[in-house]
Scaffold this active site. Structure first.
Site, PDB file in Angstrom:
ATOM      1  N   GLY A  11       0.972  -1.209  -0.002  1.00 36.36           N
ATOM      2  CA  GLY A  11      -0.040   0.059   0.016  1.00 36.36           C
ATOM      3  C   GLY A  11       0.756   1.236   0.025  1.00 36.36           C
ATOM      4  O   GLY A  11       0.362   2.259   0.397  1.00 36.36           O
ATOM      5  N   ASN A  13       1.687   3.147  -2.743  1.00 35.83           N
ATOM      6  CA  ASN A  13       0.952   3.923  -3.657  1.00 35.83           C
ATOM      7  C   ASN A  13      -0.076   4.621  -2.940  1.00 35.83           C
ATOM      8  O   ASN A  13      -0.457   5.762  -3.118  1.00 35.83           O
ATOM      9  CB  ASN A  13       0.630   3.292  -4.918  1.00 35.83           C
ATOM     10  N   ARG A  90      -5.000  -8.911  -8.981  1.00 33.13           N
ATOM     11  CA  ARG A  90      -5.937  -9.814  -9.472  1.00 33.13           C
ATOM     12  C   ARG A  90      -6.363  -9.405 -11.106  1.00 33.13           C
ATOM     13  O   ARG A  90      -6.290  -7.998 -11.128  1.00 33.13           O
ATOM     14  CB  ARG A  90      -7.139  -9.640  -8.914  1.00 33.13           C
ATOM     15  N   LEU A  92      -8.688  -8.521 -13.783  1.00 28.47           N
ATOM     16  CA  LEU A  92      -9.971  -8.224 -14.063  1.00 28.47           C
ATOM     17  C   LEU A  92     -10.646  -8.486 -15.544  1.00 28.47           C
ATOM     18  O   LEU A  92      -9.822  -8.410 -16.249  1.00 28.47           O
ATOM     19  CB  LEU A  92     -10.058  -6.990 -13.713  1.00 28.47           C
ATOM     20  N   HIS A 108       1.805   0.952 -12.952  1.00 27.36           N
ATOM     21  CA  HIS A 108       2.530  -0.163 -13.449  1.00 27.36           C
ATOM     22  C   HIS A 108       4.170   0.189 -13.536  1.00 27.36           C
ATOM     23  O   HIS A 108       4.400   1.176 -14.039  1.00 27.36           O
ATOM     24  CB  HIS A 108       2.198  -0.724 -14.918  1.00 27.36           C
TER      25      HIS A 108
HETATM   26  C1  GAR Z   1       3.847  -1.230  -7.563  1.00 26.81           C
HETATM   27  O1  GAR Z   1       5.145  -1.212  -7.674  1.00 26.81           O
HETATM   28  C2  GAR Z   1       3.036  -1.198  -8.679  1.00 26.81           C
HETATM   29  O2  GAR Z   1       3.539  -0.339  -9.614  1.00 26.81           O
HETATM   30  C3  GAR Z   1       2.973  -2.802  -8.748  1.00 26.81           C
HETATM   31  O3  GAR Z   1       2.827  -3.163  -7.542  1.00 26.81           O
HETATM   32  C4  GAR Z   1       3.483  -2.446  -6.542  1.00 26.81           C
HETATM   33  C5  GAR Z   1       2.602  -2.257  -5.494  1.00 26.81           C
HETATM   34  O4  GAR Z   1       3.313  -1.502  -4.309  1.00 26.81           O
HETATM   35  N1  GAR Z   1       1.666  -3.223  -9.739  1.00 26.81           N
HETATM   36  C6  GAR Z   1       1.924  -3.996 -10.704  1.00 26.81           C
HETATM   37  O5  GAR Z   1       3.064  -4.611 -10.800  1.00 26.81           O
HETATM   38  C7  GAR Z   1       0.433  -4.129 -11.397  1.00 26.81           C
HETATM   39  N2  GAR Z   1       1.104  -4.798 -12.728  1.00 26.81           N
HETATM   40  P1  GAR Z   1       2.495  -0.818  -3.375  1.00 26.81           P
HETATM   41  O6  GAR Z   1       1.442  -2.005  -2.551  1.00 26.81           O
HETATM   42  O7  GAR Z   1       3.455  -0.548  -2.216  1.00 26.81           O
HETATM   43  O8  GAR Z   1       1.670   0.249  -3.770  1.00 26.81           O
END
Ligand code: GAR
Length: 213
Positions: A11, A13, A90, A92, A108
């Site tokens: 979490g 982001n 997940r 979608l 991403h």
């Molecule tokens: C982030 O680096 C995000 O870009 C990636 O998961 C991480 C989540 O971190 N998302 C993906 O790879 C989606 N394809 P967070 O839970 O600390 O935000």
């Protein structure tokens, strides 16, 4: 504008979106945070800021359709205008994605369309790219696909490991995700075919060469 943030884990982001909201830089309100993973630590971050949280555990549903039905219901109940996928791991379905077309964005950790999927930093280093970064995009049915809203590019360094690179990219994710939400909330973002146009946006034009000597 009401935002629903979907998470599966740490979490960070989500935290950047919350901090932007607290600092008055989001122009939007995070109305709900939903996790498909019951012990996702991001849930605590949201709860500690008084944001309503909900767990919708995909493992408790007998089909993707029913899981997404519950997700959809919770989002509608919270009166959500924009869904932010912030580390939501997940896939979608086409139906869900089409239902929320242009109201569903994702972060991403690569410069799409390069390195879709998992282990992006490892693959970027293996490929020997001199730059990588992160992307905020509208979600379309294909994985990690859809009109690009914002990207941040960073150089890779010879001493980088997937972890050091992930840390530097993540710092940029935390900047561009709230920025994209604000631009959308301000009504400045339009999707024309596969291309996004942002009213009043400024652009860097200087090239960067790496290595430079
Ligand atoms: C982030 O680096 C995000 O870009 C990636 O998961 C991480 C989540 O971190 N998302 C993906 O790879 C989606 N394809 P967070 O839970 O600390 O935000």
């Amino acid at each position: 504008m009401n935002i629903g943030v979907l998470i599966s884990g740490r979490g960070s982001n989500l935290r950047s979106l919350i901090e932007a909201q607290v600092g008055g830089q989001l122009s939007a309100e995070i109305a709900t945070v939903i996790s498909n993973v019951p012990d996702a630590s991001g849930l605590e971050i949201a709860a500690s800021h008084g944001i309503p949280i909900k767990v919708i555990n995909h493992k408790e549903f007998d089909s993707r359709k029913n899981f997404e039905g519950a997700l959809n219901k919770a989002l509608i109940l919270a009166d959500i205008d924009l869904i932010c996928l912030a580390g939501f791991m997940r896939i979608l379905s086409d139906t869900f994605v089409k239902n929320w077309r242009d109201r569903l964005i994702n972060v991403h950790p690569s410069l799409l369309p390069s390195f879709k999927g998992l282990n992006t930093h490892e693959r970027a280093l293996e490929a020997g790219v001199c730059f990588t970064g992160c992307t905020i995009h509208f979600v379309r049915p294909a994985m990690d696909d859809g009109p690009i809203i914002l990207q941040a590019a960073i150089p890779t360094l010879p001493q980088d490991t997937p972890e050091t690179l992930a840390n530097r990219v993540l710092q940029q994710e935390h900047i561009i995700f709230p920025l994209a939400v604000r631009m959308i909330a301000e009504g400045r973002v339009k999707v024309e075919g596969n291309v996004v146009k942002i009213e009043g946006a400024s652009f860097h034009s200087a090239p960067i060469i790496n290595p430079f000597e």
